[in-house]
Design a protein around this motif. Structure first.
Motif, PDB file in Angstrom:
ATOM      1  N   ALA A   1       0.868  -1.388  -0.188  1.00  0.00           N
ATOM      2  CA  ALA A   1       0.165  -0.014  -0.098  1.00  0.00           C
ATOM      3  C   ALA A   1       1.019   1.442  -0.024  1.00  0.00           C
ATOM      4  O   ALA A   1       0.373   2.356  -0.892  1.00  0.00           O
ATOM      5  CB  ALA A   1      -1.196   0.013   1.103  1.00  0.00           C
ATOM      6  N   LYS A   2       1.884   1.396   0.782  1.00  0.00           N
ATOM      7  CA  LYS A   2       2.867   2.258   0.902  1.00  0.00           C
ATOM      8  C   LYS A   2       3.467   2.459  -0.606  1.00  0.00           C
ATOM      9  O   LYS A   2       3.764   3.650  -1.046  1.00  0.00           O
ATOM     10  CB  LYS A   2       3.879   2.161   1.941  1.00  0.00           C
TER      11      LYS A   2
ATOM     12  N   SER B   1       1.288   4.076  -3.295  1.00  0.00           N
ATOM     13  CA  SER B   1       0.982   5.473  -2.876  1.00  0.00           C
ATOM     14  C   SER B   1       2.320   6.397  -3.605  1.00  0.00           C
ATOM     15  O   SER B   1       2.248   7.439  -4.118  1.00  0.00           O
ATOM     16  CB  SER B   1       0.820   5.656  -1.433  1.00  0.00           C
TER      17      SER B   1
ATOM     18  N   ARG C   1      -2.410  -7.718  -7.750  1.00  0.00           N
ATOM     19  CA  ARG C   1      -3.664  -7.397  -7.338  1.00  0.00           C
ATOM     20  C   ARG C   1      -4.684  -8.140  -8.202  1.00  0.00           C
ATOM     21  O   ARG C   1      -5.953  -8.085  -8.153  1.00  0.00           O
ATOM     22  CB  ARG C   1      -4.036  -6.106  -7.134  1.00  0.00           C
TER      23      ARG C   1
END
Length: 340
Positions: free
Chosen positions: A197-198, A201, A227
């Motif tokens: 997730a980091k 971003s 994903r």
């Protein structure tokens, strides 16, 4: 491994390691800043000035000749050694580059930029301990150099010291929040740390700052692929290729999506391009083996799996079942021909 990246202020981009790294250049003195004239220079400063003009135009051979003449006239001309070393680096003549940068340091130990530049050449030659020492010195002399933190972070990355790499990339971003290269490499490092997730971003930020950041599109594409958002992954891989068609892994990524779409012809084309760009890219052999397997070209698949194992030094368990089946199917075909 996600592709690393860095930048270059005046030298041509070096494709090796998929990096974009900035060389530092000593300031031109007022005497050296005068335009090159039609007449032959008569002083070391004159040859140096003309060499810098050639350097700016990426006329490397002419630049080396003029830096060399400047050094002949003034054997203690540290800036000439330094900048000739940079031109040698641009031509991938790394031994010559190191010799010149060593001499520049010997002649003028107070010339701060040269430590960064020599560290960069050490990095390109995978002399990571020497590179680390030079980047440490560069940071000590100029703690506000975001470029030096980025490069030291890349060294830590290559040494698998990922937490230290994160610290340096974050420091570079604090010094310059618009440094897309630092953001992209921070994304690469967090990707390897499993902080997806980091990383996502950070890739997004890098792309917003630089819509042509090929390696950031590739990194984000890898997360989309993970994903199973294959259309999004395909879009990012295509953007990466459009912005930098010299990177084998970008074609590997797109080839893998084509494979999942059962477009084996397109997959094979991309994987062959990847291997033409980097014949030692083990993962491309693995992926191409699966394409051959699906086409029932078992001998070609076995050949690619063998090549993968030679390069990687091991073979994944999940692929062993397919390799065994390919061997059995090939043997059955051979036996069938003999019995006819």
């Amino acid at each position: 491994m996600p592709g690393l990246h860095s930048g270059n202020r005046w030298l041509a981009r070096l494709a090796a390691a998929a990096l974009v790294i900035i060389f530092c250049i000593v300031a031109i003195t007022p005497a050296a800043a005068t335009p090159a004239s039609q007449s032959e220079p008569s002083t070391a400063e004159g040859y140096y000035a003309r060499a810098m003009v050639h350097s700016d135009k990426a006329e490397h051979d002419e630049a080396i000749a003029d830096f060399t003449r400047a050094i002949e006239l003034d054997p203690e001309y540290a800036a000439a050694y330094m900048n000739r070393g940079l031109v040698y680096g641009a031509q991938e003549m790394y031994d010559e580059a190191i010799k010149d940068l060593d001499e520049a340091i010997r002649l003028d130990p107070e010339m701060d930029d040269v430590f960064y530049d020599r560290g960069y050449v050490f990095y390109l030659t995978s002399a990571f301990d020497a590179a680390l020492a030079d980047f440490n010195e560069a940071i000590k002399r100029n703690p506000s150099s975001g470029q030096a933190y980025v490069m030291r972070g890349l060294v830590y990355y290559m040494q698998s010291r990922l937490d230290e790499a994160v610290t340096d990339f974050e420091k570079a971003i604090r010094l310059d929040p618009k440094d897309d290269i630092a953001w992209g490499n921070l994304g690469n490092t967090n990707y390897l740390l499993g902080e997806f997730a980091k990383a996502f971003s950070e890739y997004e930020t890098a792309i917003k700052l630089n819509p042509h950041s090929a390696f950031s599109y590739f990194g984000r594409g890898n997360i989309y692929y993970q994903r199973r958002q294959y259309d999004d992954a395909m879009n990012d891989y295509e953007r990466a290729i459009k912005n930098d068609p010299s990177q084998a892994r970008y074609f590997l990524g797109r080839g893998n999506v084509y494979y999942l779409r059962a477009d084996y012809e397109a997959a094979l084309k991309d994987l062959e391009t990847a291997l033409a760009l980097d014949p030692m890219l083990a993962d491309a052999y693995m992926s191409r083996a699966y394409v051959y397997y699906m086409a029932e070209d078992y001998q070609a698949a076995l050949d690619d799996w063998e090549q993968y194992e030679k390069i990687a030094g091991s073979f994944p368990r999940q692929a062993e079942e397919y390799r065994t089946y390919a061997r059995d199917a090939l043997l059955e075909r051979l036996l069938g021909k003999r019995l006819r």
